[in-house]
Design a protein around this motif. Structure first.
Motif, PDB file in Angstrom:
ATOM      1  N   MET A  16      37.420  15.670 -41.668  1.00 43.42           N
ATOM      2  CA  MET A  16      38.026  14.703 -42.582  1.00 43.42           C
ATOM      3  C   MET A  16      37.598  14.978 -44.020  1.00 43.42           C
ATOM      4  SD  MET A  16      39.538  12.698 -40.322  1.00 43.42           S
ATOM      5  CE  MET A  16      39.863  11.027 -40.806  1.00 43.42           C
ATOM      6  N   LEU A  17      38.526  14.689 -44.957  1.00 47.13           N
ATOM      7  CA  LEU A  17      38.191  14.679 -46.382  1.00 47.13           C
ATOM      8  C   LEU A  17      37.635  13.286 -46.690  1.00 47.13           C
ATOM      9  CD1 LEU A  17      41.394  16.430 -47.758  1.00 47.13           C
ATOM     10  CD2 LEU A  17      39.190  17.467 -47.288  1.00 47.13           C
ATOM     11  N   SER A  18      36.324  13.195 -46.864  1.00 47.88           N
ATOM     12  CA  SER A  18      35.635  11.894 -46.888  1.00 47.88           C
ATOM     13  C   SER A  18      35.054  11.593 -48.265  1.00 47.88           C
ATOM     14  CB  SER A  18      34.513  11.872 -45.841  1.00 47.88           C
ATOM     15  OG  SER A  18      35.002  12.212 -44.563  1.00 47.88           O
ATOM     16  N   ALA A  19      35.175  10.325 -48.640  1.00 42.71           N
ATOM     17  CA  ALA A  19      34.506   9.807 -49.831  1.00 42.71           C
ATOM     18  C   ALA A  19      33.793   8.525 -49.428  1.00 42.71           C
ATOM     19  CB  ALA A  19      35.513   9.535 -50.946  1.00 42.71           C
ATOM     20  N   TYR A  20      32.594   8.297 -49.968  1.00 44.46           N
ATOM     21  CA  TYR A  20      31.808   7.139 -49.555  1.00 44.46           C
ATOM     22  C   TYR A  20      31.142   6.514 -50.780  1.00 44.46           C
ATOM     23  CZ  TYR A  20      28.319  10.892 -49.694  1.00 44.46           C
ATOM     24  OH  TYR A  20      27.554  11.944 -50.079  1.00 44.46           O
ATOM     25  N   SER A  21      30.984   5.199 -50.718  1.00 42.88           N
ATOM     26  CA  SER A  21      30.398   4.477 -51.857  1.00 42.88           C
ATOM     27  C   SER A  21      29.493   3.356 -51.346  1.00 42.88           C
ATOM     28  CB  SER A  21      31.512   3.895 -52.739  1.00 42.88           C
ATOM     29  OG  SER A  21      30.982   3.218 -53.849  1.00 42.88           O
ATOM     30  N   TYR A  22      28.365   3.198 -52.004  1.00 48.03           N
ATOM     31  CA  TYR A  22      27.373   2.180 -51.632  1.00 48.03           C
ATOM     32  C   TYR A  22      27.696   0.865 -52.336  1.00 48.03           C
ATOM     33  CZ  TYR A  22      22.763   0.011 -51.102  1.00 48.03           C
ATOM     34  OH  TYR A  22      21.727  -0.837 -50.805  1.00 48.03           O
ATOM     35  N   VAL A  23      27.601  -0.243 -51.592  1.00 48.11           N
ATOM     36  CA  VAL A  23      27.828  -1.583 -52.146  1.00 48.11           C
ATOM     37  C   VAL A  23      26.458  -2.215 -52.362  1.00 48.11           C
ATOM     38  CG1 VAL A  23      28.953  -3.815 -51.839  1.00 48.11           C
ATOM     39  CG2 VAL A  23      29.993  -1.760 -50.864  1.00 48.11           C
ATOM     40  N   PRO A  24      25.938  -2.229 -53.582  1.00 52.52           N
ATOM     41  CA  PRO A  24      24.549  -2.653 -53.822  1.00 52.52           C
ATOM     42  C   PRO A  24      24.262  -4.093 -53.395  1.00 52.52           C
ATOM     43  CG  PRO A  24      25.473  -1.553 -55.756  1.00 52.52           C
ATOM     44  CD  PRO A  24      26.601  -1.786 -54.832  1.00 52.52           C
ATOM     45  N   GLU A  25      25.159  -5.007 -53.692  1.00 53.48           N
ATOM     46  CA  GLU A  25      24.897  -6.422 -53.436  1.00 53.48           C
ATOM     47  C   GLU A  25      24.718  -6.708 -51.954  1.00 53.48           C
ATOM     48  OE1 GLU A  25      24.180 -10.326 -54.579  1.00 53.48           O
ATOM     49  OE2 GLU A  25      24.396  -8.529 -55.821  1.00 53.48           O
ATOM     50  N   ALA A  26      25.456  -5.995 -51.100  1.00 51.51           N
ATOM     51  CA  ALA A  26      25.392  -6.263 -49.666  1.00 51.51           C
ATOM     52  C   ALA A  26      24.606  -5.210 -48.905  1.00 51.51           C
ATOM     53  CB  ALA A  26      26.804  -6.344 -49.090  1.00 51.51           C
ATOM     54  N   GLY A  27      24.354  -4.060 -49.552  1.00 51.23           N
ATOM     55  CA  GLY A  27      23.698  -2.976 -48.841  1.00 51.23           C
ATOM     56  C   GLY A  27      24.634  -2.299 -47.847  1.00 51.23           C
ATOM     57  N   TRP A  28      25.935  -2.474 -48.043  1.00 48.92           N
ATOM     58  CA  TRP A  28      26.943  -1.887 -47.168  1.00 48.92           C
ATOM     59  C   TRP A  28      27.417  -0.551 -47.739  1.00 48.92           C
ATOM     60  CZ3 TRP A  28      30.814  -6.425 -45.871  1.00 48.92           C
ATOM     61  CH2 TRP A  28      30.110  -7.433 -45.179  1.00 48.92           C
ATOM     62  N   GLY A  29      28.265   0.112 -46.969  1.00 47.95           N
ATOM     63  CA  GLY A  29      28.893   1.336 -47.425  1.00 47.95           C
ATOM     64  C   GLY A  29      30.355   1.343 -47.032  1.00 47.95           C
ATOM     65  N   ILE A  30      31.205   1.879 -47.901  1.00 52.81           N
ATOM     66  CA  ILE A  30      32.638   1.999 -47.615  1.00 52.81           C
ATOM     67  C   ILE A  30      32.980   3.487 -47.599  1.00 52.81           C
ATOM     68  CG2 ILE A  30      34.977   1.412 -48.360  1.00 52.81           C
ATOM     69  CD1 ILE A  30      33.838  -1.029 -49.758  1.00 52.81           C
ATOM     70  N   VAL A  31      33.674   3.895 -46.544  1.00 51.47           N
ATOM     71  CA  VAL A  31      34.041   5.305 -46.365  1.00 51.47           C
ATOM     72  C   VAL A  31      35.567   5.415 -46.294  1.00 51.47           C
ATOM     73  CG1 VAL A  31      33.804   7.368 -44.936  1.00 51.47           C
ATOM     74  CG2 VAL A  31      31.892   5.750 -45.109  1.00 51.47           C
ATOM     75  N   GLN A  32      36.135   6.258 -47.151  1.00 51.81           N
ATOM     76  CA  GLN A  32      37.566   6.542 -47.145  1.00 51.81           C
ATOM     77  C   GLN A  32      37.767   7.959 -46.625  1.00 51.81           C
ATOM     78  OE1 GLN A  32      40.323   4.756 -47.966  1.00 51.81           O
ATOM     79  NE2 GLN A  32      41.803   6.432 -47.858  1.00 51.81           N
ATOM     80  N   GLN A  33      38.662   8.144 -45.649  1.00 52.53           N
ATOM     81  CA  GLN A  33      38.847   9.459 -45.038  1.00 52.53           C
ATOM     82  C   GLN A  33      40.329   9.819 -44.914  1.00 52.53           C
ATOM     83  OE1 GLN A  33      36.681   9.034 -41.284  1.00 52.53           O
ATOM     84  NE2 GLN A  33      34.965  10.159 -42.170  1.00 52.53           N
ATOM     85  N   THR A  34      40.615  11.098 -45.114  1.00 57.32           N
ATOM     86  CA  THR A  34      41.953  11.656 -44.869  1.00 57.32           C
ATOM     87  C   THR A  34      41.792  12.849 -43.931  1.00 57.32           C
ATOM     88  OG1 THR A  34      42.759  11.008 -47.055  1.00 57.32           O
ATOM     89  CG2 THR A  34      43.973  12.758 -45.911  1.00 57.32           C
ATOM     90  N   PRO A  35      42.554  12.894 -42.838  1.00 57.65           N
ATOM     91  CA  PRO A  35      42.409  14.030 -41.913  1.00 57.65           C
ATOM     92  C   PRO A  35      42.683  15.353 -42.624  1.00 57.65           C
ATOM     93  CG  PRO A  35      43.736  12.287 -40.907  1.00 57.65           C
ATOM     94  CD  PRO A  35      43.546  11.911 -42.344  1.00 57.65           C
ATOM     95  N   TYR A  36      41.800  16.306 -42.394  1.00 53.78           N
ATOM     96  CA  TYR A  36      41.992  17.634 -42.980  1.00 53.78           C
ATOM     97  C   TYR A  36      43.289  18.258 -42.472  1.00 53.78           C
ATOM     98  CZ  TYR A  36      40.580  22.047 -45.082  1.00 53.78           C
ATOM     99  OH  TYR A  36      40.531  23.162 -45.858  1.00 53.78           O
ATOM    100  N   SER A  37      43.701  17.871 -41.269  1.00 60.24           N
ATOM    101  CA  SER A  37      44.940  18.391 -40.696  1.00 60.24           C
ATOM    102  C   SER A  37      46.155  17.984 -41.536  1.00 60.24           C
ATOM    103  CB  SER A  37      45.113  17.901 -39.258  1.00 60.24           C
ATOM    104  OG  SER A  37      45.151  16.479 -39.217  1.00 60.24           O
ATOM    105  N   PHE A  38      46.058  16.820 -42.211  1.00 58.43           N
ATOM    106  CA  PHE A  38      47.164  16.389 -43.071  1.00 58.43           C
ATOM    107  C   PHE A  38      47.345  17.362 -44.232  1.00 58.43           C
ATOM    108  CE2 PHE A  38      48.533  13.938 -46.868  1.00 58.43           C
ATOM    109  CZ  PHE A  38      49.801  13.598 -46.432  1.00 58.43           C
ATOM    110  N   VAL A  39      46.232  17.789 -44.831  1.00 57.22           N
ATOM    111  CA  VAL A  39      46.298  18.773 -45.907  1.00 57.22           C
ATOM    112  C   VAL A  39      46.841  20.094 -45.381  1.00 57.22           C
ATOM    113  CG1 VAL A  39      44.905  20.130 -47.525  1.00 57.22           C
ATOM    114  CG2 VAL A  39      44.464  17.695 -47.248  1.00 57.22           C
TER     115      VAL A  39
END
Length: 529
Positions: free
Chosen positions: A255-278
């Motif tokens: 997967m083509l992945s991007a991730y970002s930390y949410v400081p206030e909650a200590g959570w993380g959000i990950v956005q992914q696109t299948p490499y097969s799509f590219v």
């Protein structure tokens, strides 16, 4: 090598075509490979950047939401601290106002310093008066500070988080907490943000993990609660990192992945696109490239073929005609005209004339043989062999047709009285009558002796009867032999309506003919089978 070149002949047209094709295909391959790698890098970078931009916006939105939630809880706590005289009912009204107006929390509660739930919004679920003696709420109560719990499964068997703020009296005495629960699988402000375009047709999607690697949000809701702690991206989020990279997900898909930390909650959000799509986009790009190059390639190939064939045309045409002739294939009229053309090449011109003379002789002989094989030599009608071929084709096509079997009445007496020469002449004249009276598309055959067969395409038995009646009358009124009246008996059967077997069809028509004979001759009978 010499033997191979001797046994495997290559035409000039083929040789030039191969050379042009190899050159163009080699160029296209080099261009395609270069385009593939350049486009691959460009698309990969683009989708990583797009995913990172989206995940950063999402992270900022969630972080801002939690800050707003905490601010509202803090304001509510301050409001209650300043109004210690408020009754439980008044506090319930205040909490209900906050819950319904903000949409932040699924429920709000005031738990006093003893762990007793004094107020709960929404009401009516019987929690007021319940004492908290253990669990996450007890830990938050004992902490006496603003907190956001890690996700846990509550008494309702729902995954939730608890955000709390302590309440103190004016003299600093601890009075408990104001706690707001956020159900991760129910409607609230958080889910409205997370549910917005969580996935698309390309397979791109994002998910949210908590500080302990537990999946808090995913487009496939049944996966919520799974542990992603072993995933490399989740470990980076737990360290407070944000970034983008090509990574393999938990089921082994690149997967083509991007991730970002949410400081206030200590959570993380990950956005992914299948490499097969590219890769699929790359294939589309390559297909478009090849399609754009196809026209010039074909034009160049056609030009090379045209030049080569102009050089070898006379010999190729003669060779093709001779091969067709040797294999017994039909020669078109346009191809025959080639043999009459004059050529600038003396050898080709001489060879063409020689082949032309041989071809005319062979064709003349073939036509005579074909005519003899397909027609009756006496009457000139189609013969029994041709009849079998037509019936085979029509039966395979499932075509509607009627079959007439016709027999000359008392024809033996004609031969006995006037001789076979008169009998043969009579057969010829009756054959002419059949051809004259029958319709344009009807086929007339001599079946044998004085018996004839007529096939009527696309005709049912009733319509065939009308044709048969015209024939019967015409024969009866025609003078074939002076002072003699000849008549015919006819039997009719219909294909498909009565049978789909050609053999049975003949049997039915013969039976009908027999009936015509038995009932006095000079009659027509439609088979009743």
């Amino acid at each position: 090598m010499k033997k191979i070149l001797t046994t495997h002949k290559v035409s000039l047209a083929t040789l030039l075509s191969i050379l042009v094709s190899v050159s163009v295909i080699s160029t296209l391959l080099i261009l395609a490979i270069s385009t593939y790698h350049l486009t691959k890098e460009s698309l990969t970078s683009t989708y990583l950047a797009l995913n990172y931009s989206k995940v950063e916006k999402m992270s900022h939105s969630v972080d801002s939401l939690f800050i707003s939630m905490r601010t509202h809880l803090e304001s509510t706590a301050d409001f209650l601290e300043r109004r210690e005289e408020m009754t439980d009912q008044e506090i319930h009204e205040q909490l209900e106002l906050l819950r319904s107006s903000s949409g932040y929390f699924n429920s709000l509660s005031w738990v006093d310093e003893m762990g007793i739930i004094r107020v709960n919004s929404p009401g009516g679920i019987g929690l007021e008066g319940t004492k908290i003696i253990s669990g996450n709420t007890k830990d938050v109560l004992d902490a006496r500070m603003p907190m956001l719990t890690t996700p846990y499964v509550g008494p309702s068997n729902q995954l939730l988080i608890l955000m709390s703020h302590p309440i103190f009296s004016k003299d600093g005495t601890y009075r408990g907490i104001i706690g707001g629960t956020i159900y991760l699988q129910k409607e609230n402000a958080l889910n409205q943000i997370l549910d917005n375009e969580a996935s698309d047709n390309s397979g791109s999607h994002y998910y949210v993990v908590g500080p302990n690697g537990i999946l808090l949000f995913h487009p496939q809701s049944q996966r919520i609660g799974e542990n992603f702690d072993e995933h490399s991206l989740v470990r980076k989020i737990e360290e407070g990192q944000s970034g983008k990279e090509i990574a393999t997900n938990v089921i082994g898909v690149s997967m083509l992945s991007a991730y970002s930390y949410v400081p206030e909650a200590g959570w993380g959000i990950v956005q992914q696109t299948p490499y097969s799509f590219v890769e699929n986009l790359l294939l589309v790009e390559l297909q478009q490239l090849l399609m754009r190059a196809l026209v010039p390639f074909l034009l160049l190939l056609l030009l090379s073929i045209f030049i080569a064939r102009k050089l070898a045309a006379p010999f190729n045409r003669l060779g093709t005609l001779v091969n067709q002739l040797a294999e017994g294939k039909p020669i078109l009229q346009s191809e025959k005209e080639v043999l009459k053309e004059a050529h600038w090449n003396r050898e080709a011109d001489l060879l063409t004339k020689s082949v032309g003379m041989a071809f005319e002789t062979i064709e003349r002989n073939n036509q005579q043989l074909t005519q003899s094989a397909q027609t009756d030599s006496l009457t000139g009608l189609l013969n029994r062999r041709n009849l079998d071929e037509v019936l085979s084709v029509w039966s395979e096509e499932g075509r509607l047709f009627s079959l007439l079997v016709l027999d000359i009445d008392y024809f033996k007496s004609v031969n006995d009285t006037y001789g076979h020469q008169v009998g043969d002449q009579t057969l010829k004249m009756i054959a002419e009558t059949l051809c004259t009276v029958s319709r344009k598309n009807d086929l007339c055959f001599r079946y044998g002796g004085e018996e004839f067969v007529i096939l009527l395409p696309d005709t049912d038995s009733l319509s065939a009867y009308n044709v048969a009646e015209k024939i019967r009358r015409k024969v009866e009124k025609t003078s074939y032999i002076p002072n003699e009246i000849l008549t015919v008996s006819i039997g009719i059967s219909e294909y498909l309506k009565q049978t789909d077997s050609v053999t049975e069809l003949f049997g039915f028509a013969d039976s009908a003919l027999y009936t015509s004979k038995v009932e006095g001759r000079n009659q027509i009978t439609i088979s009743s089978n």
